[in-house]
Design a protein around this motif. Structure first.
Motif, mmCIF file in Angstrom:
data_model
loop_
_atom_site.group_PDB
_atom_site.id
_atom_site.type_symbol
_atom_site.label_atom_id
_atom_site.label_comp_id
_atom_site.label_asym_id
_atom_site.label_seq_id
_atom_site.Cartn_x
_atom_site.Cartn_y
_atom_site.Cartn_z
ATOM 1 N N ALA A 280 0.834 -1.207 0.000
ATOM 2 C CA ALA A 280 0.000 0.000 0.000
ATOM 3 C C ALA A 280 0.868 1.256 0.000
ATOM 4 N N ALA A 281 0.200 2.401 0.107
ATOM 5 C CA ALA A 281 0.889 3.696 0.024
ATOM 6 C C ALA A 281 2.041 3.816 1.017
ATOM 7 N N LYS A 282 1.836 3.362 2.241
ATOM 8 C CA LYS A 282 2.875 3.503 3.264
ATOM 9 C C LYS A 282 4.127 2.709 2.905
ATOM 10 N N HIS A 283 3.934 1.620 2.159
ATOM 11 C CA HIS A 283 5.083 0.811 1.756
ATOM 12 C C HIS A 283 5.845 1.482 0.620
ATOM 13 N N PHE A 284 5.111 2.086 -0.329
ATOM 14 C CA PHE A 284 5.783 2.785 -1.425
ATOM 15 C C PHE A 284 6.707 3.889 -0.897
ATOM 16 N N GLN A 285 6.293 4.494 0.215
ATOM 17 C CA GLN A 285 7.036 5.644 0.742
ATOM 18 C C GLN A 285 8.440 5.277 1.221
ATOM 19 N N VAL A 286 8.675 4.000 1.552
ATOM 20 C CA VAL A 286 9.975 3.614 2.127
ATOM 21 C C VAL A 286 10.777 2.682 1.219
ATOM 22 N N MET A 287 10.255 2.374 0.030
ATOM 23 C CA MET A 287 10.949 1.433 -0.848
ATOM 24 C C MET A 287 12.195 2.050 -1.470
ATOM 25 N N LYS A 288 13.123 1.174 -1.837
ATOM 26 C CA LYS A 288 14.356 1.581 -2.495
ATOM 27 C C LYS A 288 14.085 2.157 -3.884
ATOM 28 N N HIS A 289 14.965 3.006 -4.319
ATOM 29 C CA HIS A 289 14.962 3.444 -5.713
ATOM 30 C C HIS A 289 15.176 2.228 -6.614
ATOM 31 N N GLY A 290 14.325 2.075 -7.617
ATOM 32 C CA GLY A 290 14.475 0.976 -8.569
ATOM 33 C C GLY A 290 13.754 -0.296 -8.193
ATOM 34 N N ALA A 291 13.047 -0.304 -7.059
ATOM 35 C CA ALA A 291 12.330 -1.515 -6.644
ATOM 36 C C ALA A 291 11.331 -1.949 -7.722
ATOM 37 N N ILE A 292 11.181 -3.261 -7.857
ATOM 38 C CA ILE A 292 10.294 -3.842 -8.868
ATOM 39 C C ILE A 292 9.129 -4.518 -8.152
ATOM 40 N N LEU A 293 7.906 -4.236 -8.618
ATOM 41 C CA LEU A 293 6.690 -4.748 -7.990
ATOM 42 C C LEU A 293 5.959 -5.670 -8.950
ATOM 43 N N ALA A 294 5.648 -6.877 -8.488
ATOM 44 C CA ALA A 294 4.932 -7.838 -9.322
ATOM 45 C C ALA A 294 3.866 -8.540 -8.484
ATOM 46 N N ASN A 295 2.761 -8.869 -9.118
ATOM 47 C CA ASN A 295 1.686 -9.590 -8.448
ATOM 48 C C ASN A 295 1.456 -10.929 -9.141
ATOM 49 N N ALA A 296 1.246 -11.973 -8.341
ATOM 50 C CA ALA A 296 0.910 -13.285 -8.884
ATOM 51 C C ALA A 296 -0.380 -13.816 -8.275
ATOM 52 N N GLY A 297 -1.144 -12.941 -7.600
ATOM 53 C CA GLY A 297 -2.473 -13.298 -7.141
ATOM 54 C C GLY A 297 -3.479 -13.071 -8.249
ATOM 55 N N HIS A 298 -4.669 -13.644 -8.142
ATOM 56 C CA HIS A 298 -5.595 -13.659 -9.274
ATOM 57 C C HIS A 298 -6.041 -12.266 -9.707
ATOM 58 N N PHE A 299 -6.364 -11.393 -8.742
ATOM 59 C CA PHE A 299 -6.867 -10.070 -9.094
ATOM 60 C C PHE A 299 -5.796 -8.996 -8.885
ATOM 61 N N ASN A 300 -5.956 -7.870 -9.577
ATOM 62 C CA ASN A 300 -4.971 -6.790 -9.523
ATOM 63 C C ASN A 300 -5.254 -5.831 -8.372
ATOM 64 N N VAL A 301 -5.462 -6.396 -7.179
ATOM 65 C CA VAL A 301 -5.766 -5.575 -6.002
ATOM 66 C C VAL A 301 -4.712 -5.717 -4.911
#
Length: 420
Positions: A280-301
Motif C-alpha cells: 500500500a501507500a505507506k510501503h511505497f514511501q519507504v521502498m528503495k529506488h528501482g524496486a520492482i513490484l509484481a503480483n501473482a495473485g488472481h486479481f490486480n488488487v
C-alpha cells in the motif's frame, strides 16, 4: 451461424499461429492425451453445454478441445483481461468452439464477454477466480436453473464460492479443484514457482542472484516462488499474516518480517495472497529506488496501483509490461504488468506438463459433476481422492514411472488396531 461467426475475437487471421502454439502444448500434455483417447470415443458429454472462464492460452485451449471431443458444445471466455492470447482465441473459434475473448478488453467488454458466455445456457461450468459464477448469481439469475454444477480452478475463486455457500446463495455444486493434492502440490508450487520467474525475467531482463526478493504470502504458490527465488540466488524475505505459515517459512530458511519492514529492504516484490492492499501507500514511501513490484495473485488488487498513481509525480512505460513511477523525492518504482498476474499477463503461464495434471483434474471432476449432480447438493466440494490419485498415476505412467502396491498382508496390517 457457426462458432467462428458467433465468436468475438481480435483477429481470425491469427488462427494458424495459435494452432501452432496449441499443437506444441498438446504434444507435451500426455495425461490429457490419454483422456482424449477414451472420451473422444465414449462421448460422455454428448448433448451437454459447457461454459469455461480460464486464462485463454494454449494449455487452456487443449482442455477446451478435450471437452469438445467428449461431446460437449463449448463456449469459452477469458478470466483475466491481460491473459487472453488473441491467436489462441482465433484458433479455438476456428475449431468449433465459441469464443468471447480479446486481449486487454475494457471492463465493460470483459463483463459483456462473461454474460455472452453465460447466455449459451450451460449445464456445466469451469471457472477461474469465480467471475463466471459470481456474474451468473448476481446478474443472470434466470440462467441458474440450467446449471448442474461445475469446477473452480483457484484459491481466490474458492474463497468467493465459500462466501456464496455460507450465505446460502450457491445454487449448484462446485468442485474445489484448486484444493486437490495434484493441484496445489504441483500446479501451485512448481507451476507458479517457475512461471512467475519466467514472466519476471522475460520482462525485466535483469539478474535475480544477489537481489533481495520479498514474497508476500506463504501458501503453496508463495512456497514455489520463494523456493525458485532462492534457487536463482536471491536473498528471500517472506511476509505473512498466518503464524503457522510464517513459522514454516522460517524453518525453510527464509527471513520473516512484516511488510512495512520488508519494504525497506526489497529489490523485487511478489504478492501471492489473494487479498487486497498487501502493498500500500505507506510501503511505497519507504521502498528503495528501482524496486520492482509484481503480483501473482488472481486479481490486480494486491498492489494498490491507485495509491501508486496518486503518489507518483510522473509515470512512463519504460519497457513492455513495465511502468515506471517517479516518487516526489525522485525515487523510481517499477510495476510489472499493471499489477495483474505477472506469469500470464507478462508470460505464457505454467509449463504444459504442469497444466496437463490440473486440466486432467478439471476434466475428470466435470465428468463427476455431470454424472452425480443430483446427489451433490448446493455445496463447495472436495475433489474425490480417487480422481486426485488417478491423475497422479496417469502422470507417472506417462513419464515411464511405476510405484509399489501394498500386499494383502500390508493392507490387513494397516487396517487393524492390533499390534501383531
Amino acid at each position: 451461424m457457426n462458432s467462428a461467426e458467433r465468436s468475438i475475437v481480435r483477429d481470425m487471421s491469427l488462427a494458424p499461429q495459435g494452432r501452432l502454439k496449441m499443437d506444441w502444448a498438446r504434444d507435451h500434455m500426455p495425461v490429457l492425451a490419454r483422456l482424449r483417447e477414451r472420451l473422444s470415443v465414449e462421448k460422455p458429454l454428448a448433448g451437454e453445454k459447457v461454459a469455461i472462464s480460464l486464462h485463454l492460452e494454449a494449455k487452456t485451449a487443449c482442455l477446451a478441445e478435450l471437452i469438445r471431443d467428449a461431446g460437449a458444445q463449448v463456449t469459452i471466455t477469458g478470466s483475466n483481461p491481460l491473459s487472453t492470447q488473441d491467436d489462441i482465441a482465433a484458433a479455438l473459434a476456428q475449431s468449433g468452439i465459441t469464443v468471447f475473448a480479446r486481449y486487454n478488453p475494457s471492463p465493460e467488454e470483459y463483463k459483456d464477454h462473461l454474460i455472452k458466455t453465460l447466455e449459451s445456457r450451460p449445464g456445466l461450468i469451469i471457472d477461474d477466480g469465480g467471475d463466471l459464477v459470481s456474474t451468473l448469481h448476481a446478474e443472470c439469475p434466470d440462467l441458474l436453473e440450467n446449471v448442474k454444477g461445475g469446477c473452480e480452478e483457484t484459491t481466490t475463486g474458492i474463497l468467493r464460492l465459500r462466501s456464496l455457500e455460507k450465505e446460502g446463495k450457491l445454487r449448484f455444486p462446485m468442485v474445489a479443484v484448486n484444493d486437490a493434492y495434484s493441484k496445489f502440490l504441483f500446479d501451485n508450487r512448481y507451476g507458479t514457482g517457475q512461471s512467475v520467474w519466467d514472466g519476471i525475467n522475460r520482462t525485466t531482463n535483469l539478474v535475480v542472484a544477489g537481489k533481495t526478493v520479498v514474497v508476500a504470502g506463504y501458501g503453496w504458490c508463495g512456497r514455489g516462488v520463494a523456493m525458485r527465488a532462492k534457487g536463482l540466488g536471491a536473498k528471500v524475505i517472506v511476509t505473512e499474516v498466518d503464524a503457522i505459515k510464517a513459522t514454516e517459512a522460517y524453518m525453510d530458511g527464509f527471513t520473516v518480517m512484516p511488510m512495512m519492514e520488508a519494504a525497506k529492504h526489497g529489490d523485487l516484490f511478489v504478492t501471492l495472497t489473494g487479498n487486497k492492499g498487501v502493498i500500500a501507500a505507506k510501503h511505497f514511501q519507504v521502498m528503495k529506488h528501482g524496486a520492482i513490484l509484481a503480483n501473482a495473485g488472481h486479481f490486480n488488487v494486491e498492489i494498490d496501483v491507485d495509491a501508486l498513481e496518486q503518489i507518483a509525480v510522473n509515470r512512463r512505460i519504460v519497457r513492455k509490461d513495465i511502468t515506471e513511477y517517479t516518487m516526489p523525492n525522485g525515487r523510481k518504482l517499477n510495476l510489472l504488468a499493471e499489477g495483474r498476474l505477472v506469469n500470464l499477463a507478462a508470460g505464457d503461464g505454467h509449463p504444459a506438463e504442469i497444466m496437463d495434471m490440473t486440466f486432467a483434474l478439471q476434466a475428470l471432476c466435470l465428468l463427476y459433476v455431470h454424472e452425480n449432480h443430483k446427489k451433490l447438493g448446493e455445496n463447495v466440494l472436495d475433489v474425490p481422492y480417487q480422481i486426485d490419485e488417478q491423475v497422479s498415476r496417469y502422470f507417472l505412467e506417462a513419464n515411464g514411472m511405476q510405484i509399489d502396491d501394498l500386499t494383502e498382508e500390508q493392507q490387513r496390517y494397516l487396517a487393524s488396531w492390533q499390534l501383531d
